[in-house]
Scaffold this motif. Structure first.
Motif, PDB file in Angstrom:
ATOM      1  N   SER A  97       0.840  -1.219   0.000  1.00 27.29           N
ATOM      2  CA  SER A  97       0.000   0.000   0.000  1.00 27.29           C
ATOM      3  C   SER A  97       0.867   1.258   0.000  1.00 27.29           C
ATOM      4  N   ALA A  98       2.153   1.117   0.381  1.00 28.61           N
ATOM      5  CA  ALA A  98       3.073   2.258   0.258  1.00 28.61           C
ATOM      6  C   ALA A  98       3.703   2.309  -1.143  1.00 28.61           C
ATOM      7  N   GLY A  99       3.230   1.439  -2.042  1.00 26.95           N
ATOM      8  CA  GLY A  99       3.751   1.435  -3.418  1.00 26.95           C
ATOM      9  C   GLY A  99       5.080   0.716  -3.552  1.00 26.95           C
ATOM     10  N   LEU A 100       5.428  -0.108  -2.542  1.00 21.97           N
ATOM     11  CA  LEU A 100       6.707  -0.836  -2.566  1.00 21.97           C
ATOM     12  C   LEU A 100       6.449  -2.340  -2.760  1.00 21.97           C
ATOM     13  N   ALA A 101       7.521  -3.077  -2.948  1.00 16.82           N
ATOM     14  CA  ALA A 101       7.479  -4.546  -3.045  1.00 16.82           C
ATOM     15  C   ALA A 101       6.579  -5.052  -4.168  1.00 16.82           C
ATOM     16  N   LYS A 102       6.404  -4.216  -5.217  1.00 16.99           N
ATOM     17  CA  LYS A 102       5.529  -4.632  -6.322  1.00 16.99           C
ATOM     18  C   LYS A 102       6.123  -5.794  -7.120  1.00 16.99           C
ATOM     19  N   GLY A 103       7.448  -5.898  -7.104  1.00 17.53           N
ATOM     20  CA  GLY A 103       8.092  -6.985  -7.859  1.00 17.53           C
ATOM     21  C   GLY A 103       8.433  -8.183  -6.989  1.00 17.53           C
ATOM     22  N   ALA A 104       8.052  -8.133  -5.699  1.00 19.62           N
ATOM     23  CA  ALA A 104       8.443  -9.210  -4.773  1.00 19.62           C
ATOM     24  C   ALA A 104       7.600 -10.456  -5.000  1.00 19.62           C
ATOM     25  N   SER A 105       8.257 -11.603  -4.987  1.00 21.42           N
ATOM     26  CA  SER A 105       7.556 -12.875  -5.103  1.00 21.42           C
ATOM     27  C   SER A 105       8.456 -13.932  -4.472  1.00 21.42           C
ATOM     28  N   GLU A 106       7.958 -15.149  -4.406  1.00 21.70           N
ATOM     29  CA  GLU A 106       8.784 -16.216  -3.830  1.00 21.70           C
ATOM     30  C   GLU A 106       9.944 -16.593  -4.753  1.00 21.70           C
ATOM     31  N   GLU A 107       9.990 -15.986  -5.943  1.00 20.67           N
ATOM     32  CA  GLU A 107      11.144 -16.161  -6.845  1.00 20.67           C
ATOM     33  C   GLU A 107      12.339 -15.340  -6.368  1.00 20.67           C
ATOM     34  N   ASN A 108      12.089 -14.300  -5.564  1.00 19.79           N
ATOM     35  CA  ASN A 108      13.185 -13.389  -5.225  1.00 19.79           C
ATOM     36  C   ASN A 108      13.224 -12.935  -3.768  1.00 19.79           C
ATOM     37  N   VAL A 109      12.311 -13.426  -2.945  1.00 18.65           N
ATOM     38  CA  VAL A 109      12.283 -13.063  -1.524  1.00 18.65           C
ATOM     39  C   VAL A 109      11.897 -14.307  -0.730  1.00 18.65           C
ATOM     40  N   LEU A 110      12.562 -14.533   0.400  1.00 21.58           N
ATOM     41  CA  LEU A 110      12.099 -15.567   1.328  1.00 21.58           C
ATOM     42  C   LEU A 110      10.904 -14.981   2.072  1.00 21.58           C
ATOM     43  N   VAL A 111       9.745 -15.585   1.897  1.00 22.47           N
ATOM     44  CA  VAL A 111       8.531 -15.062   2.518  1.00 22.47           C
ATOM     45  C   VAL A 111       8.302 -15.806   3.832  1.00 22.47           C
ATOM     46  N   VAL A 112       8.309 -15.026   4.920  1.00 25.44           N
ATOM     47  CA  VAL A 112       8.237 -15.616   6.261  1.00 25.44           C
ATOM     48  C   VAL A 112       6.805 -15.531   6.783  1.00 25.44           C
ATOM     49  N   TYR A 113       6.208 -16.699   6.983  1.00 29.56           N
ATOM     50  CA  TYR A 113       4.858 -16.789   7.552  1.00 29.56           C
ATOM     51  C   TYR A 113       4.991 -17.020   9.063  1.00 29.56           C
ATOM     52  N   ASP A 114       3.858 -17.185   9.760  1.00 28.31           N
ATOM     53  CA  ASP A 114       3.900 -17.356  11.217  1.00 28.31           C
ATOM     54  C   ASP A 114       4.700 -18.580  11.639  1.00 28.31           C
ATOM     55  N   ASP A 115       4.585 -19.664  10.861  1.00 24.50           N
ATOM     56  CA  ASP A 115       5.239 -20.899  11.306  1.00 24.50           C
ATOM     57  C   ASP A 115       6.061 -21.579  10.216  1.00 24.50           C
ATOM     58  N   HIS A 116       6.268 -20.922   9.096  1.00 24.89           N
ATOM     59  CA  HIS A 116       7.118 -21.521   8.058  1.00 24.89           C
ATOM     60  C   HIS A 116       7.632 -20.426   7.124  1.00 24.89           C
ATOM     61  N   VAL A 117       8.542 -20.838   6.225  1.00 25.04           N
ATOM     62  CA  VAL A 117       9.111 -19.901   5.254  1.00 25.04           C
ATOM     63  C   VAL A 117       9.035 -20.553   3.880  1.00 25.04           C
ATOM     64  N   PRO A 154      10.284 -19.837  -0.381  1.00 24.45           N
ATOM     65  CA  PRO A 154      10.575 -21.254  -0.605  1.00 24.45           C
ATOM     66  C   PRO A 154      11.537 -21.802   0.457  1.00 24.45           C
ATOM     67  N   ALA A 155      11.976 -23.051   0.269  1.00 20.77           N
ATOM     68  CA  ALA A 155      12.851 -23.691   1.263  1.00 20.77           C
ATOM     69  C   ALA A 155      14.161 -22.923   1.403  1.00 20.77           C
ATOM     70  N   LEU A 156      14.706 -22.925   2.618  1.00 19.89           N
ATOM     71  CA  LEU A 156      15.965 -22.225   2.892  1.00 19.89           C
ATOM     72  C   LEU A 156      17.145 -22.923   2.212  1.00 19.89           C
ATOM     73  N   ARG A 157      18.136 -22.116   1.796  1.00 12.24           N
ATOM     74  CA  ARG A 157      19.394 -22.665   1.263  1.00 12.24           C
ATOM     75  C   ARG A 157      20.370 -22.994   2.388  1.00 12.24           C
ATOM     76  N   PHE A 158      20.245 -22.281   3.515  1.00 13.06           N
ATOM     77  CA  PHE A 158      21.057 -22.531   4.724  1.00 13.06           C
ATOM     78  C   PHE A 158      20.089 -22.432   5.899  1.00 13.06           C
ATOM     79  N   SER A 159      20.351 -23.162   6.963  1.00  9.84           N
ATOM     80  CA  SER A 159      19.443 -23.073   8.117  1.00  9.84           C
ATOM     81  C   SER A 159      19.466 -21.665   8.711  1.00  9.84           C
ATOM     82  N   ASP A 160      20.603 -20.954   8.546  1.00 11.72           N
ATOM     83  CA  ASP A 160      20.690 -19.572   9.054  1.00 11.72           C
ATOM     84  C   ASP A 160      20.800 -18.569   7.891  1.00 11.72           C
ATOM     85  N   GLU A 161      20.003 -18.807   6.855  1.00 14.29           N
ATOM     86  CA  GLU A 161      20.077 -17.948   5.657  1.00 14.29           C
ATOM     87  C   GLU A 161      19.781 -16.476   5.978  1.00 14.29           C
ATOM     88  N   PHE A 162      18.909 -16.216   6.949  1.00  8.27           N
ATOM     89  CA  PHE A 162      18.533 -14.825   7.260  1.00  8.27           C
ATOM     90  C   PHE A 162      19.747 -14.017   7.734  1.00  8.27           C
TER      91      PHE A 162
END
Ligand SMILES: [Zn+2]
Length: 273
Positions: free
Chosen positions: A200-220, A222-230
């Motif tokens: 709604s601030a006009g940002l993240a329009k190009g964000a998708s699971e192709e280019n961002v790790l999307v963090v939900y309440d209990d999972h992320v 796509p799958a992590l590349r490293f357990s401590d990827e963040f």
């Protein structure tokens, strides 16, 4: 890496990247060309050119933006991190729009392309910046500390109010770790709970699971590349922003819950020596 003393270097040839901006969602093309010694990393669009240095940073709220004379370049940090990791001191980065391509959200595609193009030494020593005495600055819960050391080492403590991210700590040093293997593949991340506010601030329009790790309440996803990827990605960002200093660094830098603002401030303090 450019953070160790040595000869300046540039690319052997050109590298081209096509993608979309993570905020604008607009397609963009980035061309990275070799440049002469002491050029530094320069961004160019049309007649405008802006050198990547702390004094040209215009925004640090979502990624690091540099600009001058009306031309801005948004989200330069992953490219700067990859160039620094590949040991490239001098390059001209030509972009056809305001925002760099997000690619897969990491610095991996840049690193593999620079590896294919090759890097050549230029017979001139790179500048070296030293942490001369203990430095510490803070903003709310975020703290950044730098201390003198012969070697360059960074570390980061990630603390996030998300059970999926939680708390993690990691160090990176040029002598013990590999940027290409340990840091470059780590992707950017975002909480799904923040996505709506960003859109709604006009940002993240190009964000998708192709280019961002999307963090939900209990999972992320796509799958992590490293357990401590963040936390690895936080180190990737820190390296990219510290590259704004424009040379080798002797000293240790430790960030606790810091972001681009602190990294850029540290790069600015290093250059003031
Ligand atoms: Zn990042």
């Amino acid at each position: 890496m450019i953070f160790e003393p040595g000869e300046q270097a540039t690319l052997e040839g050109d590298a081209v990247f096509e993608g979309v901006g993570v905020h604008s969602g607009e397609p963009c093309v980035l061309r990275v060309f070799p440049a002469e010694a002491d050029t530094g990393i320069v961004f160019r669009r049309g007649a405008a050119s802006v050198r990547a240095e702390p004094g040209n940073v215009t925004d640090v709220s979502r990624g690091t933006t540099i600009g001058a004379g009306g031309a801005t370049f948004v989200c330069v940090e992953h490219l700067l991190s990859a160039l620094a990791g590949a040991g490239v001191d001098n390059a001209v980065c030509e972009l056809d729009g305001p925002e760099l391509p997000v690619l897969d959200g990491s610095a991996g595609p840049y690193v593999s392309s620079f590896g294919q193009v090759g890097v050549r030494a230029q017979g001139r020593e790179r500048r070296c910046f030293s942490v001369k005495s203990l430095e510490c600055f803070a903003r709310k819960d975020a703290v950044m500390v730098a201390s003198p050391s012969a070697e360059f080492e960074i570390s980061y403590l990630l603390r996030y109010d998300s059970p999926v991210i939680g708390m993690s700590f990691r160090k990176f040093s040029c002598s013990k770790d590999s940027f290409g293997r340990d840091i470059a593949p780590a992707r950017t991340f975002g909480l799904v709970s923040e996505a709506e506010a960003l859109r709604s601030a006009g940002l993240a329009k190009g964000a998708s699971e192709e280019n961002v790790l999307v963090v939900y309440d209990d999972h992320v996803r796509p799958a992590l590349r490293f357990s401590d990827e963040f936390v690895r990605h936080k180190l990737l960002d820190m390296l990219g922003d510290l590259a704004l200093a424009g040379g080798a660094i002797s000293g240790t830098v430790f960030g606790v819950a810091t972001g681009h603002w602190a990294n850029v401030e540290m790069a600015r303090r290093l250059r003031k020596e």
